[in-house]
Design an enzyme around this catalytic site. Sequence first.
Site, PDB file in Angstrom:
ATOM      1  N   HIS A 163      15.011 -55.502  26.557  1.00  0.00           N
ATOM      2  CA  HIS A 163      14.513 -56.854  26.769  1.00  0.00           C
ATOM      3  C   HIS A 163      15.588 -57.848  27.159  1.00  0.00           C
ATOM      4  O   HIS A 163      15.359 -59.037  27.150  1.00  0.00           O
ATOM      5  CB  HIS A 163      13.794 -57.323  25.500  1.00  0.00           C
ATOM      6  CG  HIS A 163      12.712 -56.394  25.053  1.00  0.00           C
ATOM      7  ND1 HIS A 163      11.528 -56.258  25.732  1.00  0.00           N
ATOM      8  CD2 HIS A 163      12.644 -55.526  24.015  1.00  0.00           C
ATOM      9  CE1 HIS A 163      10.767 -55.360  25.117  1.00  0.00           C
ATOM     10  NE2 HIS A 163      11.427 -54.905  24.085  1.00  0.00           N
ATOM     11  N   ASP A 173      15.146 -48.371  23.288  1.00  0.00           N
ATOM     12  CA  ASP A 173      14.397 -47.963  24.461  1.00  0.00           C
ATOM     13  C   ASP A 173      13.446 -46.850  24.066  1.00  0.00           C
ATOM     14  O   ASP A 173      13.328 -46.494  22.895  1.00  0.00           O
ATOM     15  CB  ASP A 173      15.326 -47.540  25.600  1.00  0.00           C
ATOM     16  CG  ASP A 173      16.275 -46.410  25.195  1.00  0.00           C
ATOM     17  OD1 ASP A 173      16.064 -45.809  24.127  1.00  0.00           O
ATOM     18  OD2 ASP A 173      17.219 -46.130  25.954  1.00  0.00           O
ATOM     19  N   TYR A 185      23.133 -53.793  24.984  1.00  0.00           N
ATOM     20  CA  TYR A 185      22.676 -52.441  25.313  1.00  0.00           C
ATOM     21  C   TYR A 185      22.664 -52.213  26.816  1.00  0.00           C
ATOM     22  O   TYR A 185      22.218 -53.072  27.587  1.00  0.00           O
ATOM     23  CB  TYR A 185      21.281 -52.218  24.731  1.00  0.00           C
ATOM     24  CG  TYR A 185      20.837 -50.783  24.789  1.00  0.00           C
ATOM     25  CD1 TYR A 185      21.593 -49.783  24.184  1.00  0.00           C
ATOM     26  CD2 TYR A 185      19.673 -50.422  25.454  1.00  0.00           C
ATOM     27  CE1 TYR A 185      21.193 -48.457  24.231  1.00  0.00           C
ATOM     28  CE2 TYR A 185      19.259 -49.098  25.497  1.00  0.00           C
ATOM     29  CZ  TYR A 185      20.031 -48.130  24.889  1.00  0.00           C
ATOM     30  OH  TYR A 185      19.633 -46.808  24.939  1.00  0.00           O
ATOM     31  N   ARG A 191      21.265 -49.712  28.751  1.00  0.00           N
ATOM     32  CA  ARG A 191      20.154 -49.069  29.467  1.00  0.00           C
ATOM     33  C   ARG A 191      18.990 -50.043  29.497  1.00  0.00           C
ATOM     34  O   ARG A 191      18.197 -50.116  28.568  1.00  0.00           O
ATOM     35  CB  ARG A 191      19.768 -47.747  28.790  1.00  0.00           C
ATOM     36  CG  ARG A 191      20.862 -46.697  28.876  1.00  0.00           C
ATOM     37  CD  ARG A 191      20.414 -45.348  28.325  1.00  0.00           C
ATOM     38  NE  ARG A 191      21.512 -44.387  28.365  1.00  0.00           N
ATOM     39  CZ  ARG A 191      22.361 -44.161  27.375  1.00  0.00           C
ATOM     40  NH1 ARG A 191      22.224 -44.831  26.242  1.00  0.00           N
ATOM     41  NH2 ARG A 191      23.332 -43.276  27.493  1.00  0.00           N
ATOM     42  N   ASP A 199      18.498 -46.438  19.409  1.00  0.00           N
ATOM     43  CA  ASP A 199      18.616 -47.336  20.560  1.00  0.00           C
ATOM     44  C   ASP A 199      17.286 -48.012  20.910  1.00  0.00           C
ATOM     45  O   ASP A 199      16.205 -47.445  20.681  1.00  0.00           O
ATOM     46  CB  ASP A 199      19.137 -46.572  21.777  1.00  0.00           C
ATOM     47  CG  ASP A 199      20.617 -46.245  21.652  1.00  0.00           C
ATOM     48  OD1 ASP A 199      21.281 -46.855  20.807  1.00  0.00           O
ATOM     49  OD2 ASP A 199      21.109 -45.386  22.413  1.00  0.00           O
ATOM     50  N   GLU A 235      13.543 -43.643  24.605  1.00  0.00           N
ATOM     51  CA  GLU A 235      14.204 -42.470  24.056  1.00  0.00           C
ATOM     52  C   GLU A 235      14.636 -42.726  22.617  1.00  0.00           C
ATOM     53  O   GLU A 235      14.526 -41.845  21.757  1.00  0.00           O
ATOM     54  CB  GLU A 235      15.411 -42.085  24.914  1.00  0.00           C
ATOM     55  CG  GLU A 235      15.997 -40.746  24.548  1.00  0.00           C
ATOM     56  CD  GLU A 235      16.943 -40.217  25.601  1.00  0.00           C
ATOM     57  OE1 GLU A 235      17.483 -39.119  25.391  1.00  0.00           O
ATOM     58  OE2 GLU A 235      17.155 -40.898  26.612  1.00  0.00           O
ATOM     59  N   GLU A 283      22.459 -43.459  15.871  1.00  0.00           N
ATOM     60  CA  GLU A 283      22.649 -42.259  16.677  1.00  0.00           C
ATOM     61  C   GLU A 283      24.088 -41.747  16.701  1.00  0.00           C
ATOM     62  O   GLU A 283      24.312 -40.549  16.821  1.00  0.00           O
ATOM     63  CB  GLU A 283      22.181 -42.515  18.115  1.00  0.00           C
ATOM     64  CG  GLU A 283      20.671 -42.575  18.220  1.00  0.00           C
ATOM     65  CD  GLU A 283      20.195 -43.124  19.544  1.00  0.00           C
ATOM     66  OE1 GLU A 283      19.467 -42.420  20.243  1.00  0.00           O
ATOM     67  OE2 GLU A 283      20.559 -44.264  19.874  1.00  0.00           O
TER      68      GLU A 283
END
Length: 809
Positions: A428, A160, A381, A383, A158, A162, A85
């Site tokens: 996770h 998740d 990560y 989030r 990423d 999104e 990203e």
Amino acid sequence: MSRQEVIAYCLKCREKRALQNPEPVYTATGTPATRGICPICGRTLFKMGRTEAHASLPKPPHSVHTKEAKHPSEEERNSKLVIVESPAKARTVGRFLGKGYQVEASIGHVRDLLRSRLSVDVEHDFAPTYHVPKEKREVVQRLKKAVRHAQEVYLATDPDREGEAIAWHLMAAAAIPEEIACRVVFHEITDAAVKEAFAHPRSLDMDLVNAQQARRILDRLVGYKISPLLWHKVRSRLSAGRVQSVAVRLVVEREREIQAFIPVEYWSIAAELAKQDTRGLDPRPSFVAKLVKIRGEEVNLKDKPAAQAIVDDLEGALYIVGDVRKFQRQRKPPAPFITSSLQQEAFRHLGFTAKRTMTIAQQLYEGVDLGQGERVGLITYMRTDSTNIAPEAVAQARSYIEKKIGSDFLPEKPLFYKTRAVKAQEAHECIRPTSVWREPDAIRDYLDKDQYRLYQLIWKRFIACQMRPAIYNVTSVDIKAGRLEAGSTVPEGASLQPFLDALPYLFRVTGSTIAFPGFLLVYEEAKDEGGTAEEDAGALPPLEIGEVLDLLQLIPEQHFTQPPPRYTEASLIRELEKHGIGRPSTYAPILSTIQERGYVDRVNRHLIPTELGFLVNDLLVEHFPDIMDIQFTARMEEDLDRIAAGEREWVSVLREFYGPFEQTLQMAEQNMAKVDLTPEETGLVCEQCGSPMVVKFGRYGKFIACSNFPQCRNTKPYVVKTGAKCPECGGDLVERRTRNKRIFYGCANYPQCKFTIWQRPLPDPCPQCGGLLIEFRKGKAKCLRCRQIFKSEVEPEKGTGTFFDLSDR
């Protein structure tokens, strides 16, 4: 098809025509359409949308549409393409993978719903219309070119929902064939984690994609349906949101609780006591015990006369130790950070907004150059709503504790923590350092101030979560008090307890000392402003049952019950999390949006609803009770979680929501009264035409304009005065914002005077030298001229009050 005429626009004829030989079809993305021929020019025409003929036509399975393109032969496909990203992440990942891999950055999303219209076909299974924004077309063309020469394409966005959705959009926008696409997920950008992820690629998880797509469509439906209604009924440029409006409601209802609160007077009485064997010492060691019961009943002193009567009775009383209880208390270490707890602790410890915290955490996650010309990911990560810890990270933390802190601080077994979220879907693992051996002070020179402070907070919290609990030695002492009859003495032995029971007053004091610091050696959680702190007298002198004490003084104090505290960003995030509203990736945007829209102001770290916030909230609560209902919003989040888990189908969730919502919207359009907002007067007069100047709202927030608009177009920037004067030129000090929305304070006479300061200036001058006072930590003020620090009793919204010199304390 003859039973229904289909009209389509012919680009060649430049007119609408009835299709000849219409044929119902489905596009590659599963969208219904009709294909036919222009009866005039013979051109093939398409008309999107469902017709009656589609009822008998089986719908094809939904799949990612990839545009047909001429691809090189297998021999010409010689590279492995990785798409991440951000450019920073691309450089770090590329270094780990080495030769044979081409790493490109999508720079976030590459497709989105059109901004100019709803872009959701509510009549045909909520089919969304996505497009590549103008600013992303160059990026997409670059990615398409790279894809054409790729043997394999790894989507490393990423970990998740999104990120999964971005990967799905990349496949469509960059025309990535499904047979060469792989999804890789890693929760930390380290050599081992990246290589492990690439060794175990997987296919795209459409359940996660659909959960994110459902969230996006839900938010679009609410925002694009309700916002125009507010424009028509209230004022332009207002907005409503499925989650943001509920957050505003929480702030508004808390403010109304405060406004409606009626303080109730009550009194407390404490006694400063000392052991008799300390007579003659100066200063005399003492401790303070609080009156907790009178004749077996809880203390309830409502006014000064009632308190004074008790004080008069206690003046000549005997004070004797009635009970001494000693025990140990454990304090367990806190769980490692998840997104919400990181945002809360960064606010309490560092004063960071949620948005600022996530921006800095993103930098630490993507990697920082530590002086060797190579970027290193410092944290996992950021989030996530899971407190899980990777086994190798636990082993690393335990090894560090044993070698660097001491084996006494290492528990026998690793500590694991239960995730608070019912369904932790976003990631996770917890937020932790990628290597505990990378100590904050060792890399401080390579980080900016904010990066260092946030990394240190994350590092300390993670180390602390694997340490032994802190142990306190606690002593709780009951002290009985009452008058003795003339000539009587304190009995001993078996007669002592009945004597103590007969005394009417019970005082209590609790003191504690740290027997073993445990995790407190490394980290201690901060408390919310306005939180109630436990009263602790610290170390108490050795006391025995039956010991008579000396009264040094009685301390009657007047109190008033307090309203609930206003929300801060930290406490509002905790409240949203408590009710299951929003998810890790949404907390920071929610808080930013409600402030940027002018619904909530941030004053002295507290969130206060504006007049506009009250008005819009009341309209939405009245006309959209379901959308504004906290439990309804929480249930919708649960449905999105079920979609992500594959337990529900996303279209059915949207259908269940939209039916009642559409009916409510129609009723609101009919019943919502138009509100005439009276412009806020400024007290200023337009120097061009003499009309009053008023506050107006524009694309970039508040500004001051002439009330004689459009005849007079005079405008001025809107400034918030602090009441303080510039120490250099005497002008007003006003609130300003940086490009990143960070508040600072500067002289209104800029650019002639360029005085600025980060700390909020106070209107009152320094009581010692008359210089400028600024806020300095909680409850203190500091003079910029003489540098003295004062304790302040400040009215939070006005900044004025009384100051007490602390220089000799």
